[in-house]
Write a protein that holds these residues in place. Sequence first.
Motif, PDB file in Angstrom:
ATOM      1  N   GLN A 127      32.802  51.684  42.144  1.00 56.81           N
ATOM      2  CA  GLN A 127      32.372  50.417  41.546  1.00 56.81           C
ATOM      3  C   GLN A 127      30.894  50.196  41.792  1.00 56.81           C
ATOM      4  O   GLN A 127      30.307  50.764  42.699  1.00 56.81           O
ATOM      5  CB  GLN A 127      33.175  49.248  42.103  1.00 56.81           C
ATOM      6  CG  GLN A 127      33.138  49.093  43.596  1.00 56.81           C
ATOM      7  CD  GLN A 127      34.087  47.983  44.061  1.00 56.81           C
ATOM      8  OE1 GLN A 127      34.958  47.527  43.333  1.00 56.81           O
ATOM      9  NE2 GLN A 127      33.916  47.555  45.283  1.00 56.81           N
ATOM     10  N   ILE A 171      28.283  47.159  42.601  1.00 57.37           N
ATOM     11  CA  ILE A 171      28.320  45.778  43.096  1.00 57.37           C
ATOM     12  C   ILE A 171      26.921  45.214  43.102  1.00 57.37           C
ATOM     13  O   ILE A 171      25.990  45.856  43.590  1.00 57.37           O
ATOM     14  CB  ILE A 171      28.882  45.735  44.523  1.00 57.37           C
ATOM     15  CG1 ILE A 171      30.317  46.226  44.504  1.00 57.37           C
ATOM     16  CG2 ILE A 171      28.834  44.333  45.070  1.00 57.37           C
ATOM     17  CD1 ILE A 171      31.016  46.069  45.792  1.00 57.37           C
ATOM     18  N   THR A 198      30.945  42.880  39.890  1.00 56.11           N
ATOM     19  CA  THR A 198      31.716  43.910  40.576  1.00 56.11           C
ATOM     20  C   THR A 198      32.349  44.715  39.468  1.00 56.11           C
ATOM     21  O   THR A 198      33.379  44.324  38.921  1.00 56.11           O
ATOM     22  CB  THR A 198      32.810  43.296  41.466  1.00 56.11           C
ATOM     23  OG1 THR A 198      32.206  42.411  42.394  1.00 56.11           O
ATOM     24  CG2 THR A 198      33.550  44.376  42.213  1.00 56.11           C
ATOM     25  N   ARG A 202      33.993  48.001  37.829  1.00 64.64           N
ATOM     26  CA  ARG A 202      34.701  49.241  38.128  1.00 64.64           C
ATOM     27  C   ARG A 202      34.747  50.182  36.948  1.00 64.64           C
ATOM     28  O   ARG A 202      35.544  51.143  36.958  1.00 64.64           O
ATOM     29  CB  ARG A 202      36.121  48.913  38.573  1.00 64.64           C
ATOM     30  CG  ARG A 202      36.039  48.110  39.839  1.00 64.64           C
ATOM     31  CD  ARG A 202      37.306  47.529  40.282  1.00 64.64           C
ATOM     32  NE  ARG A 202      36.999  46.780  41.499  1.00 64.64           N
ATOM     33  CZ  ARG A 202      37.520  45.624  41.830  1.00 64.64           C
ATOM     34  NH1 ARG A 202      38.424  45.088  41.048  1.00 64.64           N
ATOM     35  NH2 ARG A 202      37.167  45.023  42.928  1.00 64.64           N
ATOM     36  N   LEU A 228      36.430  43.863  36.658  1.00 62.61           N
ATOM     37  CA  LEU A 228      37.326  44.043  37.790  1.00 62.61           C
ATOM     38  C   LEU A 228      38.463  45.001  37.479  1.00 62.61           C
ATOM     39  O   LEU A 228      39.176  45.421  38.375  1.00 62.61           O
ATOM     40  CB  LEU A 228      37.916  42.688  38.194  1.00 62.61           C
ATOM     41  CG  LEU A 228      36.928  41.735  38.843  1.00 62.61           C
ATOM     42  CD1 LEU A 228      37.553  40.355  38.935  1.00 62.61           C
ATOM     43  CD2 LEU A 228      36.559  42.223  40.222  1.00 62.61           C
ATOM     44  N   SER A 233      33.607  46.436  49.478  1.00 66.22           N
ATOM     45  CA  SER A 233      32.857  45.455  48.701  1.00 66.22           C
ATOM     46  C   SER A 233      31.388  45.458  49.056  1.00 66.22           C
ATOM     47  O   SER A 233      30.670  44.535  48.715  1.00 66.22           O
ATOM     48  CB  SER A 233      33.446  44.064  48.911  1.00 66.22           C
ATOM     49  OG  SER A 233      33.318  43.731  50.270  1.00 66.22           O
ATOM     50  N   SER A 234      30.963  46.472  49.761  1.00 67.00           N
ATOM     51  CA  SER A 234      29.523  46.543  50.012  1.00 67.00           C
ATOM     52  C   SER A 234      28.926  47.556  49.042  1.00 67.00           C
ATOM     53  O   SER A 234      29.615  48.450  48.570  1.00 67.00           O
ATOM     54  CB  SER A 234      29.260  46.957  51.456  1.00 67.00           C
ATOM     55  OG  SER A 234      30.187  47.930  51.837  1.00 67.00           O
ATOM     56  N   TYR A 268      44.659  40.551  51.392  1.00 67.37           N
ATOM     57  CA  TYR A 268      43.621  40.606  50.362  1.00 67.37           C
ATOM     58  C   TYR A 268      43.387  39.296  49.646  1.00 67.37           C
ATOM     59  O   TYR A 268      42.348  39.103  49.041  1.00 67.37           O
ATOM     60  CB  TYR A 268      43.972  41.679  49.318  1.00 67.37           C
ATOM     61  CG  TYR A 268      43.846  43.067  49.875  1.00 67.37           C
ATOM     62  CD1 TYR A 268      44.971  43.752  50.320  1.00 67.37           C
ATOM     63  CD2 TYR A 268      42.606  43.679  49.985  1.00 67.37           C
ATOM     64  CE1 TYR A 268      44.849  45.020  50.843  1.00 67.37           C
ATOM     65  CE2 TYR A 268      42.485  44.941  50.517  1.00 67.37           C
ATOM     66  CZ  TYR A 268      43.609  45.613  50.946  1.00 67.37           C
ATOM     67  OH  TYR A 268      43.484  46.864  51.477  1.00 67.37           O
ATOM     68  N   ASP A 300      39.687  36.291  41.423  1.00 67.19           N
ATOM     69  CA  ASP A 300      39.166  37.654  41.527  1.00 67.19           C
ATOM     70  C   ASP A 300      39.952  38.457  42.559  1.00 67.19           C
ATOM     71  O   ASP A 300      40.164  39.661  42.381  1.00 67.19           O
ATOM     72  CB  ASP A 300      37.678  37.631  41.907  1.00 67.19           C
ATOM     73  CG  ASP A 300      36.808  37.268  40.726  1.00 67.19           C
ATOM     74  OD1 ASP A 300      35.586  37.108  40.899  1.00 67.19           O
ATOM     75  OD2 ASP A 300      37.350  37.138  39.616  1.00 67.19           O
ATOM     76  N   SER A 301      40.394  37.799  43.629  1.00 68.71           N
ATOM     77  CA  SER A 301      41.176  38.554  44.613  1.00 68.71           C
ATOM     78  C   SER A 301      42.526  38.958  44.008  1.00 68.71           C
ATOM     79  O   SER A 301      43.058  40.025  44.317  1.00 68.71           O
ATOM     80  CB  SER A 301      41.365  37.759  45.909  1.00 68.71           C
ATOM     81  OG  SER A 301      42.218  36.654  45.730  1.00 68.71           O
ATOM     82  N   ASP A 317      41.761  41.967  42.051  1.00 66.82           N
ATOM     83  CA  ASP A 317      41.607  43.100  42.966  1.00 66.82           C
ATOM     84  C   ASP A 317      42.965  43.638  43.384  1.00 66.82           C
ATOM     85  O   ASP A 317      43.203  44.840  43.385  1.00 66.82           O
ATOM     86  CB  ASP A 317      40.836  42.664  44.224  1.00 66.82           C
ATOM     87  CG  ASP A 317      39.351  42.556  43.972  1.00 66.82           C
ATOM     88  OD1 ASP A 317      38.643  41.982  44.823  1.00 66.82           O
ATOM     89  OD2 ASP A 317      38.894  43.051  42.929  1.00 66.82           O
TER      90      ASP A 317
END
Lengths: 553, 161, 517
Positions: A52, A54, A61, A63, A108, B52-53, C92, C102-103, C106
Amino acid sequence: MPKNKYLLLASSLGVLALLMVSAVQENFLKEWRKIQSVGMSDEGSIDVRLRQVINPGLRVTDRCVSCHVTMGAGEGSVRGAKVLVAHKAVVHDPTEYGCTVCHGGQGLATEKADAHGDVHFWPEPMLPARYSYAGCGTCHAPLNVPNSESYRRAVAAFERLDCYACHRVEGKGGTIRPDGSGMEGPDLSRAGLAGYDRAWYSRHLSKMETAPLKAWKASFAPVTEADQQLLGVYLSTCVGASKLVEAKSAFHTAGCLGCHKVSGVGGDSGPDLSRAGEKDPALADFAHVNGPATLANWQAEHLRSPLSIVTGSQMPSLGLDDRDIDQLVFYTLSLRRREVQGNYVPKDRMRAQRFGEREFSSDGGTVYGTFCAGCHGLAGSGIRSPGLASFPSIANPDLLERVSDQFLEDTIRHGRPGRRMPAWGDIASGLKLDEIRSVIGYLRVLSGAGHKPESAAARWVKGDPAAGKALFASTCAGCHGASGEGAEAPALNNQVLLNSATDTYLVETIGRGRRGTVMQGFVDPSPARRTLSPHEIESVVAFVRTWEKKGKP
Amino acid sequence: MSTAGPPPPSRLDPEPVPRRDILGLAAMFSAAAASFFALVGMLRMPKAAVLSSPSKRFKAILPDNLQAGEAFVPPGRSVALFRDGEGVYAISTVCTHLGCIIKPAQDGFECPCHGSRFTGDGSVKRGPAPRALPWLKVSHTGGNWIVDEGAPVPPGTKVQA
Amino acid sequence: MTPVSPPPESLHEFLENLKAAPRHIYETAFRSGKPATDRSRSTFIFGNVFLHLHSVRTHRWTLRWSTTMGLGIITTSAFLITLITGVMLMFYYKPFPEAAYDSMKDIHFVVPTGRFMRNIHRWAANVMVLAVILHMARAFFTASYRKPREYNWLIGLGLLVVTLGLSFTGYLLPWDQLAYWAITIGANIAQSPREVTDALGITQYFDPGGLQKLLLLGSDVVGPEALIRFYLLHVMILPLALAALMGVHFWRIRKDGGLARPADADKRLGPPPAGTCPIFTEAPQRTYHLAAVVRGKTPAVNNGPENTVPAMPHLFYAELGVFMLTVLICLALALVSDAPLKELANPNIPENPAKAPWYFLGLQELVSFSAFMGGIGVPAIVLLGLGLIPYLDRETEGTGEWFGGPGGWPLVRRSILLGLGSTLLVETLVIRFGWLREWFPTIPQLIITAVNPATILTTIYALYSLWLIRKYRSTRAGALGLFTCFLCGFLVLTIIGTYFRGPNWVFYWSPGDWPKH
C-alpha cells in the motif's frame, strides 16, 4: 447416546471442511495473490504480500499497488502481467500521492471491482481513463483560463511561431543542445503554475542579437504585440494538464456560471456545482437516461437535454454538439474536493480561495462566455425555450445603439430583481466592475454597434396613460403580461429597467423593434399586428411609466 | 424371589472393560482437530498483514549541490544520504543504543539522548552505543535513487549512478 | 531425623523427578483421572471449576432431541462464537467516527481472515437472537416455567433483553449509513415517551423520553459520544451482564433438579440401556459428597434416579455436538453471505427507508402507527406479561409436555390461526385505508396513542386469552393462547416490516416497485 456422537462427528467434519475452504480462499484464491505470483523482477520472483501507499497529509491509504505493483514505493520494474507495469510519467509521483487522489475509486479495497469503485455503496467510482486529468480538480483550480476561442488561438499561436523548436511542453517538442548539456530552452509544461520570466521577449531579442546563424536569428523574434499577448495567455494555461484546461475553456464558453456557482463564484438559479464531479451515481435518477448508469453518462445526457433528465428543470437546452458535451462532462468531473493538509494545498487553489484570483481570464469575451452565454446565447442573440421564460438578445444593434454604456452597466450590476437576471454587481459571487465593463466592450464589438447619443431629455413623453393602458392590454400584454410583469417577453414593470431607460429608448424600441427577435417595430405597417401611431406609442410609454417608483432602486 | 434374573450391576463390582468407543473417539478427535484448526486460523489474525506506516523502501531525490561529506536527510526519514566521488551511500540515523534519532554533526553524528558520538562513516567514537550505525541499501533504478531502510549492507558500500 | 543422602543418590532422585515432571504436571492438573467409572465421571465434573456448573447426572428425558431441540445450547454456543470472534475483531476495530468505517474496510480487505471473522460474528449474532426467541418459546410451550422454575424464567427474560441489547449496540459500530440511521431511529424510539408527555403538556417538567435518549447517545445526535458508549456497552458491560445472568441461569437449572419433565417421564422412557449402573446400590458404602446437610427434600428424592445417566459423557456429547453444529451453521453462512457495509455514515443523507435490525422491525411497524405504543408501550406490556406468566399460571397439568395443559395442540393451532389472521386483517385495513389521522386530521395525539393497530391487536389477543381462561377454567390455556398470538403477530409484523415496507414506510409489494430518488 450414539445420536449425539454422530452429530458431533458430522458437525466437526463439516467444520473442518469449511475451515479448509476458508484457508484456501484466504491463502490462494485472492486476486492480488494470483497476480503477484506471476510477477518477476530483476532479483527473481517478487515477494507476495499486501502493498500500500500511505500519505497522511493527503489522507491516502491506497492498496491499488497490491495489483499494480510497480506503481508502488521503492519497486524496481516488475514484469509478468500488464497490470504490474509502472505508471507513466506524471507530475505527481504515485508512490507519494497514492492513486485515489487523482483517479478516484476505493483505495482501501484489495479486489478489482471494489477497488475500481464499481460496486454498490461506494459513492466515488474511478474516473474513466479518458477523463483521468479530471482528477487534477481534486486539489487544483487552474487560473485565468480563457474561453475556447481564445484558447484555441493561443495554442495555435504557440505552434505557428514554432516555439516547439526549442521549448518542450508536455513531452512534445524541444531540442537538446549539441553539447548534450540540457535542453535549448526551458520546459514550459508548467510555466503557468511555476511561473516564468515575464521579460522573456526582451531576452529573446537579445538572443537574436547574439545568434550566430541567420536561421537562428529568425527563430527568436520578431513577435508582434498581438502574438505576445496570445503567448501570454497560452503560458498562463500551461499547468501540465492541457486536456483539463481545454475542457475548462469550454466551460468558460457555455456560460454555466450564469446560473451555477463553482467555488463561490456564479449565479444562484441552479445548484452549486463545486462538487458535481463527486456526485454518487446511486443517488442520481437514471430513469430517462440512455446508456450506462455512470456519472459521466448522466452528465452528458443532462447537457444534451436537461428537461428530459430532470423534471421541472429550468435549465435551457444549449444546443451543444457531442464535442462540447464531452468537454463539459470532462470539466464537470473535475469539480471535486478533498481535504488535504498544509503543504499539499496547491498554489492555484490558495490564490483562488484566499486572494480572490479569478479562474477565468478577464477579457470580455471570456467573461461573457463564462457568465452570460448560457442564457443569452453564444452570439448574444438570446435563447427561447418552450415553457421557459425567454432570455433577451443583447448583442443586438437595435439595443446597443440606443443605450449608453451606463445603462448596460446598471443593468448588469443590478440585474432584474424578481426575474432571472441576477444583480451581478451586487452579489458576493458576482462580477467586479472592471469585468462588467469588459463585457460591455465585448458586446459592442460583437454587435458592431456603438451608442448613438440622443439629444432629448431622459423623460419627455406626454402621453395619455389611460389610452396607453387600453392599447397595452390589446397589443402588448400577450407577451409582456397584463401588468408588464413579463411572460415570454421581458418584464416592463421592472424598476431597474425603468430607472435606467430613457423615454427615447422606450419609444424607439416600440417603434422600430429589435431585429431578429419577435419584437417587431410597431410603426411600420404589417399584416401581422396592429400599427401604432407615434402618439399612441407615447401613450403606451406614459402608461408604462406609471409603474415606475421614483428614486434609485 | 426365586425367579429373579441376574442381580443388577453393582458399583461394587469391578467395571467390565468397555469396548472401544470408536464412534465417540472419532467424534472427539474430529472435534479436537476442528478446534485446533480454528485456533490456528484465529491466531493468524492479530498479525497485521500491512503496516500503517509508510514503506521502508522509498525514493530519494538528492539536491544537486550536495557536497561530499554533507548529509542529506529526506524529510520524515531516519536515513542520512551522502554523495562523494565514489558514489551515493546511506547511513541509518537510528542510534544503536536505544533507538533515538541522531543528528548529523560537524564530523559525524551525535545522539542527543545519551551522548553517543559516531564518525562520518558510522563507527562509534564515544558513548553508550554498542555498535556502529548500519549502512543501508541504495540502488539506482529507472533514473531514481531508491533507499531501503530495511536492508543493511556492509559499511563502505557506495553506488554509482 | 532425616539422614543426609550421599550425593549420587540425591542426584538420582533429582533426575527421576525431572523425568517424571511432565506426567506429574498432567496428573496434578487433572486429578480426577480418566472418566471410566461412575465415580470418576462424577469427579470429572464437580472437581472442575468450569464444569461443575453442570450436575453430575442428567436425566435421560433431558437428552432427547425433541425435549429442547438443543435451543439453549445453540444460544450459548452462538454467544461463545460471537465472544471469540468479537475479541478477534477488537484487535483492529477503532471506535471513533473518523476511523471506524475505515477500520471495517481494513478488516474486510487486509486483515488476515478478517472478512471471515466478521461474517461469522454477524451470523452468530443473528443465530443467537433467533435461538433465544425460539428457546423462550420452547420453554413456554413445555410449561417449563412452572414451580420451582419460576425465577429461572425471569432470568431468562433478562438474558433475552441483554441479548437484544448486545445486538443493538453492535449494530452501530460499523458507522455506515445502515448503522447510523438504524440507531437514530432506535434513539428516537427511546425518546417516544415524549409523545405522551407532549400531548399532556408536561414535557418541560417530566421528560423521561429525553432523558433516555440523552443517556443512550451521550448527546442529542448520534456522534462520537454515542459510538464510544455503544462500544463500551457492547464489549464490556453487556457481555459481563450476560455472563453473570448465564451463570445464574445454569446454576438454577441444577438447583431446580434439571430440566422440567412430565410427571410420567420415567414410564415413557422405558428401561435404561444395558450397562447403565444404578445410582444407588443394594449395599451403599458411601453417600454422595454433600457440602452440608440441609433440611427438606432434594429434587431427586421423589423421582426415579435410575433414569439419570452420567453427565460425562452423555451430556457433554450432546453439548459438544450442538456446539459444533452451531459452529458449522455459522461458518457456512459466513462463507456464502457477507455482512453488510454500506456507504460511510452521512448525517445529511438519511437512508430511506431507514430500517432497524430485523428483530426490531416488527416493533418499527408498530412504531409507524404510534411511536410511544410501538416503542415503549407494547414492549413493556409484553415483557410484563411474559414475566408474570409463571406467577399467574400455578397449575401443574402438562409440565414438561409440548403444548401441555388444557387445550393442548388444538388450542395452539386455533390460536395460530387467530393470531395470524387478526394481525393480517388489521394490517390490511391500515395499509388499505390508513388510520385515524388520515380521516380526522385534527384528532388529538393521545387518542391515536390509545387507539392504533398495536393497542387494537393487544386488546384482541387479551380478550381472546380471557375467553380461553373462562372456557377451559385454566390460566394456562389463556397463556397458551396469548403467547401464541403474540408470537404469530410478531412474525407477521416482522415479515411486513422486512419485505413490504419501502421508502417513507409506504407499503410496496416488492422492492422493484420502490420509487427511485
